[in-house]
Each structure stands twice: as C-alpha cells, then as structure tokens.
Design a protein around this motif. Structure first.
Motif, short mmCIF file in Angstrom:
data_model
loop_
_atom_site.label_atom_id
_atom_site.label_comp_id
_atom_site.label_asym_id
_atom_site.label_seq_id
_atom_site.Cartn_x
_atom_site.Cartn_y
_atom_site.Cartn_z
N LEU A 44 0.88 -1.26 -0.25
CA LEU A 44 0.12 0.11 -0.62
C LEU A 44 1.22 0.77 -0.18
CD1 LEU A 44 -2.53 -1.03 2.77
CD2 LEU A 44 -3.11 -1.32 0.09
N LYS A 45 0.44 2.52 -0.89
CA LYS A 45 0.76 4.14 -0.49
C LYS A 45 0.72 4.52 0.21
CE LYS A 45 0.93 4.46 -6.05
NZ LYS A 45 0.52 5.58 -6.40
N SER A 46 -0.87 4.18 1.27
CA SER A 46 -1.07 4.76 2.46
C SER A 46 -2.00 4.39 3.15
CB SER A 46 -1.17 6.13 1.58
OG SER A 46 -2.68 6.19 0.86
N SER A 47 -2.92 4.39 3.80
CA SER A 47 -3.55 3.65 4.87
C SER A 47 -4.76 4.66 4.42
CB SER A 47 -3.00 4.40 6.31
OG SER A 47 -2.92 5.18 6.74
N LYS A 48 -6.19 3.59 5.15
CA LYS A 48 -7.12 4.49 4.82
C LYS A 48 -7.26 5.77 5.35
CE LYS A 48 -11.44 2.53 6.18
NZ LYS A 48 -12.67 1.74 6.66
N GLU A 49 -8.39 6.64 4.82
CA GLU A 49 -8.30 8.89 4.85
C GLU A 49 -9.98 8.14 5.26
OE1 GLU A 49 -7.12 12.19 2.90
OE2 GLU A 49 -6.14 10.24 2.37
N SER A 50 -9.81 9.22 6.13
CA SER A 50 -11.54 9.66 6.40
C SER A 50 -11.75 11.14 6.02
CB SER A 50 -11.84 9.31 7.41
OG SER A 50 -12.17 7.97 8.33
N VAL A 51 -12.53 11.34 5.05
CA VAL A 51 -12.64 13.39 4.69
C VAL A 51 -13.69 13.24 5.62
CG1 VAL A 51 -13.54 14.19 3.01
CG2 VAL A 51 -12.07 12.11 2.44
N LEU A 52 -13.51 14.37 6.45
CA LEU A 52 -14.58 15.08 7.00
C LEU A 52 -15.41 15.89 6.60
CD1 LEU A 52 -11.57 15.46 9.49
CD2 LEU A 52 -13.54 13.77 10.06
N ASN A 53 -16.46 16.62 6.96
CA ASN A 53 -17.30 17.31 6.35
C ASN A 53 -16.11 18.88 6.47
OD1 ASN A 53 -19.47 18.35 5.09
ND2 ASN A 53 -20.48 18.41 7.36
N LYS A 54 -16.49 19.14 6.06
CA LYS A 54 -15.83 20.92 6.59
C LYS A 54 -16.62 21.65 6.76
CE LYS A 54 -11.96 19.82 3.22
NZ LYS A 54 -10.62 20.63 2.82
N ASP A 55 -16.39 22.80 7.62
CA ASP A 55 -16.99 24.01 8.66
C ASP A 55 -17.04 24.93 7.28
OD1 ASP A 55 -16.56 22.86 10.40
OD2 ASP A 55 -15.05 23.49 11.74
#
Length: 191
Positions: A88-99
């Motif tokens: 893998l290049k990277s791990s799991k990523e969470s996209v957060l709701n921006k303010d």
C-alpha cells in the motif's frame, strides 16, 4: 591577608520552618514533574495504540484483497497455484465535513447626509456528532480505502505468455493499478 573560612551552618541557625518549606517545595516540584511525565507517557501509549490499530486494519485489508485475488486467479484456465503480495502507498483516509465560514460586507450611502454605513456579517457552521455522554467527533463524509502501490503475483503457468498477460490484465482491471506496478512471476517448481 587572611583566608576566609566557610561558615558551617547548623539546623538551629536555619530554622525548622525554613527546612519544612524547602521540603514542601521539593515535594510539589516532584509531583508537578511526575504528572507531566505521566501525561507524556499516556500520549505516547495512545499514539502507539492508534498506529497498531491502523496497521492491523491495513494488514486485514491487504490480506482480504490478496485472498480474493488468489481465489479468482486459481480459477483461470492455465493457472495453477497462486501466491500474491500487495503493498500500500497509504493507509485508510477519512474525509471530514468541512466547516462553512461565510463573511458578508455591505455598504450603504446616504446622499443627503453623506453618511456611509458598513455592515459585516459572519456566519459559521460546524458539523460535529455528539453522543449522550458529551463526547464529540467530526462528521465523516466518506472513507477512502488505502491506495495500492504494487502487486506481485507468483503463479504456476506464468511461463506461458498468454496466461501471464491474462493474470496481469486481471490485476489491472481489479485494482486500477498500472502494468508497471504489477509483476507476474513463474512459480518455482512449476512445469
């Protein structure tokens, strides 16, 4: 000239009150350093646990992908036993709701009095989830699975160029990885 001889002090000259105050100050300093040390250790432990959980999740994700690919490729005509390694290049990523932050400025002029009025309005929105206990966390819009860096496939039948090309193409289609990041190898002991 005469030499100065250091004066020896005894407990009576210092006074019992001063000794007690010095001892209390020393204890307070030790306790303050102990609490900082304890906080530093707990932060390090939390980071290690977070990395371990993330590593375990990545390992489980890679293992599941490898098992699925092995199962599919073993059913391809001309392919025998298969072993797969995925990195893998990277791990799991969470996209957060921006303010949401919005700012408006309005100007008004009155001609008769030559008076200007400026208004500034600010509006902010935050999306945070809270539970009944009062713990809060940001709202996760989506989670991105880890990106695959490379795949190695060792299989029986890879000496046949048609079979090797089919295996390579299958990995490309399944994972969206370019051919230069996939290597198909002839398994040792294969005839």
């Amino acid at each position: 000239m005469g030499e100065k001889v250091p004066k020896k002090m005894n407990l009576k000259e210092i006074g019992i009150e001063k000794i007690i105050l010095i001892a209390i100050a020393g204890i307070i300093l030790l306790l303050a350093n102990f609490s900082e040390w304890k906080n530093a250790i707990s932060e390090k432990t939390e980071k290690k646990e977070e990395k371990t959980v993330q590593t375990d999740q990545n390992d489980a994700y890679v293992s599941a992908l490898e098992n699925k690919l092995v199962h599919i490729l073993e059913n391809v005509d001309g392919v025998g036993r298969v072993e797969v390694m995925i990195t893998l290049k990277s791990s799991k990523e969470s996209v957060l709701n921006k303010d949401l932050s919005e700012e408006r400025q309005t100007e008004q002029e009155k001609n008769s009095d030559t008076q200007k009025t400026n208004k500034n309005e600010k509006r902010q929105e935050e999306t945070i989830l809270s539970d009944s206990v009062g713990n809060s966390a940001p709202y996760v819009v989506k989670e991105l699975e880890p990106e695959i860096a490379g795949i190695i496939i060792s299989c029986e039948g890879a000496e046949n160029k048609v079979v090797a090309a089919s295996v390579l193409e299958a990995a490309q289609v399944l994972f969206g990885v370019s051919a230069n990041h996939i290597k198909v190898l002839k398994m040792e002991g294969a005839k």
